[in-house]
Design an enzyme around this catalytic site. Structure first.
Site, PDB file in Angstrom:
ATOM      1  N   CYS A 175      66.837  12.860 -12.888  1.00 16.64           N
ATOM      2  CA  CYS A 175      68.141  13.456 -12.546  1.00 16.64           C
ATOM      3  C   CYS A 175      68.563  14.513 -13.562  1.00 16.64           C
ATOM      4  O   CYS A 175      69.352  15.390 -13.237  1.00 16.64           O
ATOM      5  CB  CYS A 175      69.190  12.359 -12.467  1.00 16.64           C
ATOM      6  SG  CYS A 175      69.258  11.370 -13.972  1.00 16.64           S
ATOM      7  N   GLU A 198      76.459   7.871  -9.749  1.00 17.64           N
ATOM      8  CA  GLU A 198      75.622   8.618 -10.700  1.00 17.64           C
ATOM      9  C   GLU A 198      74.586   9.365  -9.876  1.00 17.64           C
ATOM     10  O   GLU A 198      73.643   8.757  -9.373  1.00 17.64           O
ATOM     11  CB  GLU A 198      74.967   7.645 -11.688  1.00 17.64           C
ATOM     12  CG  GLU A 198      75.953   6.945 -12.594  1.00 17.64           C
ATOM     13  CD  GLU A 198      76.671   7.900 -13.534  1.00 17.64           C
ATOM     14  OE1 GLU A 198      76.091   8.936 -13.892  1.00 17.64           O
ATOM     15  OE2 GLU A 198      77.830   7.614 -13.888  1.00 17.64           O
ATOM     16  N   ASN A 248      62.962   6.272  -9.469  1.00 19.74           N
ATOM     17  CA  ASN A 248      62.275   7.063 -10.496  1.00 19.74           C
ATOM     18  C   ASN A 248      62.196   6.381 -11.861  1.00 19.74           C
ATOM     19  O   ASN A 248      61.151   6.371 -12.486  1.00 19.74           O
ATOM     20  CB  ASN A 248      62.892   8.466 -10.598  1.00 19.74           C
ATOM     21  CG  ASN A 248      64.363   8.451 -10.926  1.00 19.74           C
ATOM     22  OD1 ASN A 248      65.051   7.453 -10.718  1.00 19.74           O
ATOM     23  ND2 ASN A 248      64.864   9.550 -11.445  1.00 19.74           N
TER      24      ASN A 248
HETATM   25  P1  NAP Z   1      68.546   7.956  -2.662  1.00 21.67           P
HETATM   26  O1  NAP Z   1      67.749   8.326  -1.461  1.00 21.67           O
HETATM   27  O2  NAP Z   1      69.994   8.282  -2.684  1.00 21.67           O
HETATM   28  O3  NAP Z   1      68.319   6.369  -2.867  1.00 21.67           O
HETATM   29  C1  NAP Z   1      68.943   5.651  -3.926  1.00 21.67           C
HETATM   30  C2  NAP Z   1      69.164   4.209  -3.492  1.00 21.67           C
HETATM   31  O4  NAP Z   1      70.117   4.177  -2.432  1.00 21.67           O
HETATM   32  C3  NAP Z   1      67.923   3.514  -2.964  1.00 21.67           C
HETATM   33  O5  NAP Z   1      67.925   2.154  -3.378  1.00 21.67           O
HETATM   34  C4  NAP Z   1      68.117   3.624  -1.467  1.00 21.67           C
HETATM   35  O6  NAP Z   1      67.389   2.651  -0.764  1.00 21.67           O
HETATM   36  C5  NAP Z   1      69.606   3.399  -1.365  1.00 21.67           C
HETATM   37  N1  NAP Z   1      70.218   3.810  -0.112  1.00 21.67           N
HETATM   38  C6  NAP Z   1      69.834   4.807   0.730  1.00 21.67           C
HETATM   39  N2  NAP Z   1      70.693   4.884   1.768  1.00 21.67           N
HETATM   40  C7  NAP Z   1      71.645   3.938   1.561  1.00 21.67           C
HETATM   41  C8  NAP Z   1      72.828   3.541   2.267  1.00 21.67           C
HETATM   42  N3  NAP Z   1      73.196   4.132   3.392  1.00 21.67           N
HETATM   43  N4  NAP Z   1      73.570   2.532   1.754  1.00 21.67           N
HETATM   44  C9  NAP Z   1      73.232   1.934   0.597  1.00 21.67           C
HETATM   45  N5  NAP Z   1      72.121   2.259  -0.117  1.00 21.67           N
HETATM   46  C10 NAP Z   1      71.348   3.250   0.370  1.00 21.67           C
HETATM   47  O7  NAP Z   1      67.946   8.585  -3.983  1.00 21.67           O
HETATM   48  P2  NAP Z   1      66.445   8.932  -4.299  1.00 21.67           P
HETATM   49  O8  NAP Z   1      66.028  10.151  -3.559  1.00 21.67           O
HETATM   50  O9  NAP Z   1      65.633   7.719  -4.157  1.00 21.67           O
HETATM   51  O10 NAP Z   1      66.583   9.287  -5.863  1.00 21.67           O
HETATM   52  C11 NAP Z   1      66.635  10.587  -6.324  1.00 21.67           C
HETATM   53  C12 NAP Z   1      68.066  11.049  -6.533  1.00 21.67           C
HETATM   54  O11 NAP Z   1      68.718  10.190  -7.441  1.00 21.67           O
HETATM   55  C13 NAP Z   1      68.133  12.443  -7.153  1.00 21.67           C
HETATM   56  O12 NAP Z   1      69.150  13.188  -6.541  1.00 21.67           O
HETATM   57  C14 NAP Z   1      68.471  12.167  -8.606  1.00 21.67           C
HETATM   58  O13 NAP Z   1      69.116  13.227  -9.275  1.00 21.67           O
HETATM   59  C15 NAP Z   1      69.335  10.956  -8.484  1.00 21.67           C
HETATM   60  N6  NAP Z   1      69.331  10.196  -9.730  1.00 21.67           N
HETATM   61  C16 NAP Z   1      70.469  10.148 -10.462  1.00 21.67           C
HETATM   62  C17 NAP Z   1      70.483   9.478 -11.675  1.00 21.67           C
HETATM   63  C18 NAP Z   1      71.731   9.424 -12.528  1.00 21.67           C
HETATM   64  O14 NAP Z   1      71.775   8.618 -13.453  1.00 21.67           O
HETATM   65  N7  NAP Z   1      72.727  10.250 -12.273  1.00 21.67           N
HETATM   66  C19 NAP Z   1      69.332   8.842 -12.124  1.00 21.67           C
HETATM   67  C20 NAP Z   1      68.195   8.900 -11.338  1.00 21.67           C
HETATM   68  C21 NAP Z   1      68.195   9.572 -10.133  1.00 21.67           C
HETATM   69  P3  NAP Z   1      66.210   3.145   0.247  1.00 21.67           P
HETATM   70  O15 NAP Z   1      65.154   3.772  -0.612  1.00 21.67           O
HETATM   71  O16 NAP Z   1      65.759   1.924   0.923  1.00 21.67           O
HETATM   72  O17 NAP Z   1      66.802   4.160   1.177  1.00 21.67           O
END
Ligand code: NAP
Length: 491
Positions: free
Chosen positions: A292, A258, A160
């Protein structure tokens, strides 16, 4: 931009490759198209790192890190400052590329580059600030506590805000003497990886210290489980965060999680409703709610609910939605069809559970209309889960106690906000909220590059990144004692 002046954004050298040892090398896990969400056009081909690519990159990072950790703090600071200059030099190109790749509006792309510059500048100060202690000790023995880098830090980032969420770990980790292996989301490899590889190379960062490997779960889990990577900085969903946390725990690693969760915005009855409607609309709909900290729960005093609702419905009906890079819209597309379908199912399930659809609730292509649901209560998916889409959930309350009870009916979250003219009352409410970041007379989407960022429960594992937290995050303590000669021992 018309079809005739369409430009792919991935540099040809980076296509189908990973960045390892200062070079773009063919990725052995295959490749995938990088798709512009607003138009469906292909921006380039991203290389997908295999487990073997990841292991090779970790080898090179570990080898490069020792000399970097031994370098003068001012040399590391100089590289960070040059990286900030390299970002500034291509500000407009990078901002537009981020808008196109992430489906954001151009000001969102500009915000990412501006923040990335400041994050590098702030990180440039860290090598000089990573001070230790001279400890009280026994006569004849010097006793020191000093900060040492972890070694290789693994950074995993989401789609994002890919530049900010990568560089907020990459910059301080490098500044403090670590090497970094970065795994960006393969949907946004340019914003989340290539830009950093480019600017740090131009800044003179020695080869191997920043490795960029787009990839999926296989590459990510290899990074998380490799014994040569003692720390993981993960930003993403609570579901994947739990998995990363479990793996890191099993492998006895430091991990910074995070994540997401509920962000409550409470509107008291004395709030200025026009200004509040604007704050809510921004907090809930900016970047299509894919933030987030998005104001995903809007708790409104019953006496002003109708007035605020009408204003929000008016905004939802009139805000233009479309291609963010065109400069003519307020909301762009969701990142892909999977995210859109997940969000739409959450909205429709909530309506079936009794929420009232006041505006939006439908999409054209990947563009979901700004949506308002009223009558939202605990037990509805839109209240219980993080929507991660353009949604205002209106929840009614009648007393401050009820507002706090409703807001804290969650498994934790990152940000909260309270809007009201009586600042003492708003602050008293804010201090009772289960959130890592609390804002009075503001919405919830706030980040200043120097604040500790994080939250409890679904917000993460209680660690924080940014500002004063970074030295603790990206170094560990080492206790060192020195005597002129061996003392006597009783055995
Ligand atoms: P996500 O599905 O958890 O993916 C985040 C990252 O993790 C991606 O690079 C993803 O790669 C990778 N990943 C997925 N499965 C993995 C595994 N088993 N091992 C290692 N890496 C893996 O998150 P998203 O849906 O893209 O992002 C949205 C979420 O992020 C929301 O819940 C949001 O609140 C949170 N967020 C938090 C913050 C903060 O600062 N707290 C900031 C922004 C977003 P792939 O895409 O290849 O699976």
């Amino acid at each position: 931009m018309g079809a005739s002046d369409f430009l792919p954004i991935m540099p040809s050298a980076a296509e189908r490759c990973v960045y390892d040892g200062g070079q773009w090398r063919p990725a052995s896990g295959g490749s995938r198209p990088v798709v512009e969400p607003a138009t469906g056009r292909v921006l380039g081909q991203v290389g997908i790192a295999s487990a073997a690519d990841m292991q090779a990159a970790i080898d090179r990072a570990a080898a490069a890190q020792k000399a970097w950790a031994a370098s003068a703090p001012r040399e590391r600071a100089a590289v960070l400052l040059k990286a900030a200059q390299a970002l500034q030099a291509r500000f407009d190109d990078y901002a537009m590329a981020i808008a196109r790749e992430t489906g954001g509006i151009v000001p969102k792309g500009q915000h990412e580059v501006r923040e990335a510059i400041v994050l590098c500048q702030v990180a440039a100060g860290l090598p000089m600030q990573a001070q230790g202690h001279v400890l009280p000790s026994t006569p004849g023995r010097s006793s020191l506590a000093k900060r040492v880098p972890h070694g290789v830090v693994g950074v995993i980032s989401p789609f994002n805000f890919p530049l900010i969420l990568g560089i907020r770990s990459v910059a301080p980790a490098l500044a403090l003497g670590n090497a970094v292996v970065l795994k960006p989301d393969p949907r946004t490899p340019y914003s989340g990886g290539v830009i950093m590889a480019e600017v740090f190379e131009q800044a003179g960062l020695p080869a191997g210290l920043l490795q960029v490997l787009p990839g999926d779960g296989e590459a990510g889990e290899t990074l998380v489980t490799d014994p040569r990577v003692p720390m993981i900085a993960f930003t993403g969903s609570p579901g994947v965060g739990r998995r990363i946390g479990e793996l890191a725990g099993r492998h006895l690693k430091k991990v910074s999680l995070e994540l997401g969760g509920a962000n409550n915005l409470i509107v008291l009855e004395d709030a200025d409703l026009d200004a509040t409607a604007s704050a809510v609309a921004f907090g809930a709909w900016f970047h299509q709610g894919q933030i987030c900290m998005a104001s995903n729960r809007v708790l409104v005093h019953a006496s002003v609910m109708e007035g605020l609702k009408q204003r929000l419905v008016g905004k939802a009906t009139h805000l233009p939605v479309g291609d963010g890079a065109s400069g003519r819209v307020a909301l762009g597309p969701m990142i892909d069809a999977k995210q859109l379908a997940r969000f739409d199912t959450l909205v429709q399930d909530s309506i079936r559970a009794g929420a009232t659809l006041e505006a939006g609730g439908s999409s054209e292509g990947l563009c979901y209309k700004p949506t308002v649901l009223s009558g939202v209560q605990p037990g509805m998916r839109c209240f219980d889960e993080e929507p991660f889409g353009p949604l205002v959930n209106l929840v009614s309350f009648s007393s401050d106690e009820e507002a706090v009870r409703l807001a804290n009916h969650s498994q934790g979250g990152l940000a909260a906000a309270v809007i009201g003219r009586d600042v003492s009352r708003a602050l008293a409410i804010g201090e009772q909220l289960h959130a890592g970041m609390v804002h009075i007379n503001d919405q919830t989407v706030n980040d200043d590059a120097v604040n500790p960022f994080g939250g409890p429960g679904l917000g993460g594992n209680g660690s924080a990144v940014g500002g004063p937290a970074d030295i603790d995050e990206y170094t560990r303590w080492q206790w060192v004692t020195v005597r002129a000669a061996l003392p006597g021992f009783p055995f």
